[in-house]
Design a protein around this motif. Structure first.
Motif: not given
Length: 574
Positions: A16, A37-38, A41-42, A45, A51, A54, A56
């Motif tokens: 990451r 992928g949540d 992503t969090r 962010t 992003t 990006l 995922v």
């Protein structure tokens, strides 16, 4: 949108951070994760990543084709494999599935990219150790043996397929999220459970800082000379293990072990005695590695390692902040600071806070986090010496509080809970011109004497072994996880004894504190829960919070924060 780079294992500790670095460099990145992928992503962010570049992807490197779509990834130039199964106690099949078979399948997938520039594979630090070319699952354990087998397998398959391969062998990666290996030793040290050091005086467990590692990885494809290269990444200035542990002990304010146990003796002892997984013992080595090629490449890329002692300090702070991976870390700044004679866990602003929070017992400064987040201003909170995450006490709490507030400019609102109302009151008496207002929440010296749980001869063992649920029940709090940190603190050596002794001492000070309360020159406000009222009426302003008990900052943070904001506004208007 064409993808330039693919990172396998993108949801992991290294992966990451590599994705974050590549996005920061303007790359179009595909993050291949095992599952949704949540979360990734969090995480990105929260760290300000853009992003929009990006993608995922869900991938499983143990399957042929990796479970990826056959179309849409032909523009990929750079493939990074940070995926690994890093754990001790695995079965050989479990370890080989990712670290051997999966790693080879990533190499095969990379070979099919028509525009491939580089495959960067993260291998193991101990790849040059004696016997590394002959992995032995019985001798080395599944993790170490599978990494050695995977290293050879990836190299061989890359040669067969003509894949431009770069292998990086990092030492212990120090950074937020690293909780295994050396971190286990740091955890034992902080808890006061590291009675002796494993190995001898020359054991070398080097570290490399996470940010430096991912910058190094990201720079490799753009350096043609790195193709077919192998690079050991570690900070050679890392102290030998006894010096490293002594340094961290001083930073955290805990005693360092003075004895050591040879590795060969440790291998013969049962795990119940050593408290260590036998697989970790293979890392206790005096081996050194040639890092000249990595240093040369880093210099050509303009990379410089941060000072290792600063890396170790930050990492120790991150470990303690997250309770060694058991809970999310608070928002920075946080960490150990010198406060007078004491190493102290401090969060927030020591120079210009609007509110200063002092915790009661057996909780710590985190008990104020729900309120502090709602005040909208600058805050300062710290764990009292001897309690919470702070080191062993070397001075009185009164002297400590004076040192804590010495750098503060202005006149903050001083907010104290229960036990800490005593030191806060005495500070306000001595320095009335440095306190905008004094807010005493559930002041123990004004409430009926409690039997919790200090009067029992079994108080210390009971407190030390309480679960979070049982502690919550005894304090009249819900089972919402807010006491997980307090329970972890109470498991530290001597912590429960210090809590019981402090509470017993506090009750002996009730009379003098009641007399002193009427002598305070600054404004004073009292806050109590309706279920935990004052023992007798007070002439001072009292806010009673309906349905709250002794810990209104945990059960009713909105009401407490609203009151503190109002006090701050009145203070500013004076």
């Amino acid at each position: 949108m064409p993808v330039n780079s693919v990172v396998f294992g993108a949801g992991g500790f290294i992966g990451r951070s590599l994705v974050l670095e590549l996005l920061g460099r303007g790359e179009e990145v595909a993050a291949a994760v095992h599952g949704g992928g949540d979360r990734l992503t969090r995480w990105l962010t929260d760290r300000g990543a853009a992003t929009g570049r990006l993608t995922v992807l869900t991938a499983d490197i143990t399957r042929p084709g990796l479970g990826l779509p056959e179309q849409g990834l032909d523009e990929v130039r750079d493939v990074y494999n940070t995926a690994a199964r890093f754990a001790f106690g695995m079965s050989p099949d479990e370890a080989r599935a990712v670290n051997v078979t999966g790693a080879v399948r990533v190499a095969e997938w990379a070979a099919a990219r028509p525009r491939l520039r580089r495959l960067v594979h993260i291998s193991g630090y101990r790849m040059a150790a004696a016997g590394a070319d002959r992995p032995d699952y019985a001798r080395d354990g599944a993790y170490e043996a599978s990494k050695r087998e995977g290293d050879a397998a990836v190299r061989g398959r890359a040669r067969e397929l003509g894949v431009p391969l770069t292998v990086v062998n990092p030492a212990t990666v120090a950074g937020p999220g690293q909780y295994v290996g050396l971190a286990d030793l740091v955890g034992q040290l902080w808890r006061g459970r590291l009675a002796a050091l494993p190995g001898g005086p020359d054991v070398f467990l080097p570290v490399v800082e996470l940010g430096y590692l991912v910058r190094f990885l990201a720079s490799l494809p753009g350096q043609p000379e790195s193709a077919e290269g192998t690079y050991w990444l570690l900070d050679e200035a890392t102290p030998a293990l006894p010096g490293l542990i002594a340094f961290l002990a001083e930073h955290m304010g805990v005693p360092a072990p003075r004895r050591s146990v040879p590795v060969e003796v440790l291998k013969r002892l049962p795990r119940a005695v050593t408290k260590a997984d036998p697989e970790t013992l293979s890392f206790l080595s005096t081996d050194r590695y040639d890092t000249s090629s990595a240093r040369s490449l880093a210099e050509s890329a303009g990379l410089e390692m941060p000072p290792v002692h600063e890396v170790l300090r930050r990492w120790a702070d991150d470990l303690v902040a997250s309770r060694f991976g058991l809970s999310p870390a608070p928002a920075p700044p946080y960490g150990f600071q010198q406060v007078g004679a004491d190493r102290t866990w401090v969060t927030g602003d020591r120079e210009a806070p609007d509110h200063v929070f002092l915790h009661g017992l057996p909780v710590d400064a985190d008990s104020w986090a729900p309120v502090a987040a709602r005040t909208g201003g600058r805050t300062l909170a710290a764990d009292l010496p001897g309690f919470g995450r702070s080191g062993l006490p070397r001075q009185s709490h009164d002297a400590w509080l004076t040192a804590l507030l010495a750098p503060v400019r202005g006149r903050p609102v001083l907010v104290a809970h229960s036990y800490s109302c005593g030191p806060a009151l005495r500070y306000a008496l001595r320095y009335p011109d440095r306190v905008g207002a004094l807010v005493l929440v559930s002041p123990a010296f004004l409430q009926p004497a409690s039997s919790w749980p200090t009067r029992s001869p079994l108080a210390v063992p009971v407190l030390r072994t309480m679960s979070a649920e049982r502690l919550a029940d005894s304090l009249g709090l819900p089972h919402d996880g807010s006491l997980d940190g307090a329970v972890a603190n109470l498991r530290r050596a001597g912590a429960a004894l210090r809590v019981v002794a402090a509470l017993r001492s506090a009750y002996r000070q009730r009379g003098p504190l009641r007399e002193a309360l009427g002598q305070v020159a600054c404004p004073v406000e009292l806050v109590v829960g309706a279920l935990d009222p004052l023992e007798e009426p007070s002439s001072l302003p009292v806010t009673e919070i309906a349905s709250a008990g002794h810990y209104p900052q945990l059960t009713h943070p909105d009401e407490v924060a609203a009151l503190l904001v109002a006090v701050r506004e009145r203070t500013a208007a004076r």
